[in-house]
Design a protein around this motif. Structure first.
Motif, PDB file in Angstrom:
ATOM      1  N   SER A 409     -13.979 123.968  17.979  1.00  0.00           N
ATOM      2  CA  SER A 409     -14.140 125.364  17.550  1.00  0.00           C
ATOM      3  C   SER A 409     -12.828 126.130  17.612  1.00  0.00           C
ATOM      4  N   SER A 410     -11.852 125.594  18.318  1.00  0.00           N
ATOM      5  CA  SER A 410     -10.556 126.269  18.421  1.00  0.00           C
ATOM      6  C   SER A 410      -9.502 125.253  18.849  1.00  0.00           C
ATOM      7  N   ALA A 411      -8.259 125.636  18.686  1.00  0.00           N
ATOM      8  CA  ALA A 411      -7.144 124.765  19.073  1.00  0.00           C
ATOM      9  C   ALA A 411      -6.006 125.619  19.614  1.00  0.00           C
ATOM     10  N   LEU A 412      -5.350 125.092  20.628  1.00  0.00           N
ATOM     11  CA  LEU A 412      -4.192 125.732  21.227  1.00  0.00           C
ATOM     12  C   LEU A 412      -2.994 124.810  21.013  1.00  0.00           C
ATOM     13  N   VAL A 413      -1.920 125.356  20.447  1.00  0.00           N
ATOM     14  CA  VAL A 413      -0.738 124.568  20.108  1.00  0.00           C
ATOM     15  C   VAL A 413       0.473 125.127  20.851  1.00  0.00           C
ATOM     16  N   PHE A 414       1.197 124.239  21.523  1.00  0.00           N
ATOM     17  CA  PHE A 414       2.421 124.628  22.222  1.00  0.00           C
ATOM     18  C   PHE A 414       3.623 124.028  21.491  1.00  0.00           C
ATOM     19  N   GLY A 415       4.683 124.814  21.371  1.00  0.00           N
ATOM     20  CA  GLY A 415       5.877 124.346  20.692  1.00  0.00           C
ATOM     21  C   GLY A 415       7.138 124.801  21.387  1.00  0.00           C
ATOM     22  N   ILE A 416       8.209 124.069  21.139  1.00  0.00           N
ATOM     23  CA  ILE A 416       9.524 124.449  21.637  1.00  0.00           C
ATOM     24  C   ILE A 416      10.544 124.102  20.561  1.00  0.00           C
ATOM     25  N   ARG A 417      11.373 125.077  20.213  1.00  0.00           N
ATOM     26  CA  ARG A 417      12.387 124.894  19.179  1.00  0.00           C
ATOM     27  C   ARG A 417      13.762 125.173  19.785  1.00  0.00           C
ATOM     28  N   ALA A 418      14.727 124.346  19.480  1.00  0.00           N
ATOM     29  CA  ALA A 418      16.082 124.536  19.983  1.00  0.00           C
ATOM     30  C   ALA A 418      17.078 124.473  18.815  1.00  0.00           C
ATOM     31  N   ARG A 419      18.137 125.252  18.934  1.00  0.00           N
ATOM     32  CA  ARG A 419      19.163 125.261  17.893  1.00  0.00           C
ATOM     33  C   ARG A 419      20.537 125.289  18.551  1.00  0.00           C
ATOM     34  N   VAL A 420      21.417 124.391  18.120  1.00  0.00           N
ATOM     35  CA  VAL A 420      22.819 124.394  18.507  1.00  0.00           C
ATOM     36  C   VAL A 420      23.604 124.695  17.240  1.00  0.00           C
ATOM     37  N   PHE A 421      24.516 125.666  17.293  1.00  0.00           N
ATOM     38  CA  PHE A 421      25.203 126.079  16.067  1.00  0.00           C
ATOM     39  C   PHE A 421      26.663 126.437  16.342  1.00  0.00           C
ATOM     40  N   ILE A 422      27.466 126.331  15.274  1.00  0.00           N
ATOM     41  CA  ILE A 422      28.867 126.720  15.357  1.00  0.00           C
ATOM     42  C   ILE A 422      29.199 127.574  14.137  1.00  0.00           C
TER      43      ILE A 422
END
Length: 422
Positions: A409-422
């Protein structure tokens, strides 16, 4: 359609918050999505090395970054745990070859990427698509982080941008990412804003082609506050085979993605923050972007109208309302409505938080006959944090009520995003 207006100067709000709090931040940001080539480079000017600054004086600017994203949920469609992860490496730049520093300048813009999976599944295939293929999936009629796939090398931008009429308008021709000029607002970027397509370009109610295809886009200010954007793009183009675009765009079976956007903004400096716009779109028939492709008989395109409102109520708080209606076989939803806000400078001047809730009615022609529910509710909360000059980390949580193809009936989603930039 990328109106890429050259602004005289960013507003104080955009300078401090949207552009990462750059002291004395770059003037002349363009009207397009925050993750377009020139806007991305503008956000990194404080990290440029001396030799890059010397190249910039000659009109050549570039940047590079690497993203990693992981998603996990214990509420898969078959009451199991599901996860996905992938990475994206990007190299992008612009070379000002005509009238450098002038209002009617011309530039070559380019961006190349490599998109790769870390395991058997990618975030692009995390939702309902995996469930259709027989793999473990979330059972959600939607897309979470569709840019994070395993496509490999691709060209997202290779185009000529010519500013006209003293910088009030722009003409772009070549391979383009249509999400840089269609239905833009400050939090539309999947690289720095929301990851769920319901809160990004098109609100899930617009059919979208690949994001590196042959296109012609034209935009212009109408007075001080109104603007118009129009464009025509190859609906069959493939970002991993750009040369084939000459065949798909001009062949006998060509199909096109056309858009017309009319909008109002408080000023050019606030073009994607304080903004109201309506976008008409039409997706040609006979493309692989049909939701049931390649099933025989499913070749119809689609059309619809989207709307968007966003405005800073304080120097940090920007609420928004977005959505639209559509018909046909290319959009995930027939109706969609999203309400949310961005809070910029929370905890530190380069950090921002986003929260939004979406209601959607899934595609009647393709999805509803095989779904467990006709409507879905989705909520997303993320917090984008910057550490020093080269690293961003964004934890994310999403709640989905009544996922259309799930036994849950429902869903829980966990996420993690990382960015390295120059």
């Amino acid at each position: 359609m990328k109106i890429w207006f050259k602004f005289k100067q960013l507003s104080a709000v955009c300078t401090v918050f949207l552009c990462g709090g750059m002291p004395g931040a770059a003037t002349a940001t363009n009207f397009e999505s925050p993750d377009s080539v020139e806007n991305t480079i503008a956000q990194q000017r404080t990290q440029q090395l001396d030799w890059r600054e010397k190249l910039a004086k000659d009109g050549f600017t570039f940047g590079a970054d690497y993203f990693a994203l992981g998603l996990a949920s214990a509420d898969g469609a078959n009451r199991n745990s599901v996860n996905a992860a992938s990475g994206v490496a990007r190299l992008y730049g612009a070379w000002n070859l005509i009238n450098q520093g002038a209002s009617n300048s011309g530039s070559l813009v380019w961006k190349i990427e490599h998109r790769h999976a870390y395991g058997d599944s990618t975030p692009k295939n995390f939702a309902f698509i995996d469930n259709f293929s027989g793999k473990d999936g979330l059972g959600y009629a939607g897309l979470i982080a569709p840019a994070f796939s395993d496509q490999g090398f691709r060209v997202t931008d290779l185009n000529w941008k010519q500013k006209i009429n003293g910088g009030k308008g722009t003409v772009i021709i070549g391979w383009q990412d249509v999400t840089n000029y269609v239905d833009v607002y400050a939090l539309a970027s999947p690289w720095s804003g929301f990851t769920n397509l319901a809160f990004s370009t098109g609100s899930g109610v617009m059919g979208l082609p690949d994001d590196g295809i042959l296109a012609l886009s034209v935009g212009h200010m109408i007075g001080n506050n109104f603007y118009a954007i129009a464009g025509l793009a190859d609906a069959n183009g493939k970002s991993d085979d750009i040369l084939d675009g000459f065949n798909s765009a001009f062949g006998s079976d060509a199909a096109y993605f056309s858009t017309l956007e009319l909008g109002w903004t408080a000023s050019q400096e606030q073009i994607y923050t304080d903004n109201i716009h309506f976008t008409l779109w039409n997706f040609g028939e006979g493309t692989r972007h049909n939701l049931n492709y390649p099933a025989p008989g499913y070749t119809d395109g689609g059309k619809g109208i989207n709307f968007s409102w966003s405005q800073f109520l304080t120097s940090q708080l920007m609420p928004f309302v977005r959505g639209g209606v559509s018909e046909g076989q290319v959009a995930l939803y027939d109706k969609s409505l999203s309400v949310g806000f961005g809070y910029f400078g929370l905890g530190a001047e380069k950090n921002n938080l986003g929260f939004a809730v979406n209601w959607s009615e899934i595609n009647e022609e393709i999805l509803r006959p095989i779904a467990n529910s006709d409507e879905q509710w989705t909520a997303e909360l993320y917090y984008n944090m910057q550490f020093g000059d080269y690293l961003q980390v964004t934890p994310d949580i999403q709640y989905i009520k009544d996922p259309a193809f799930s036994n849950q009936s429902s869903a829980l989603v966990f996420g993690i995003r990382a960015r390295v930039f120059i």
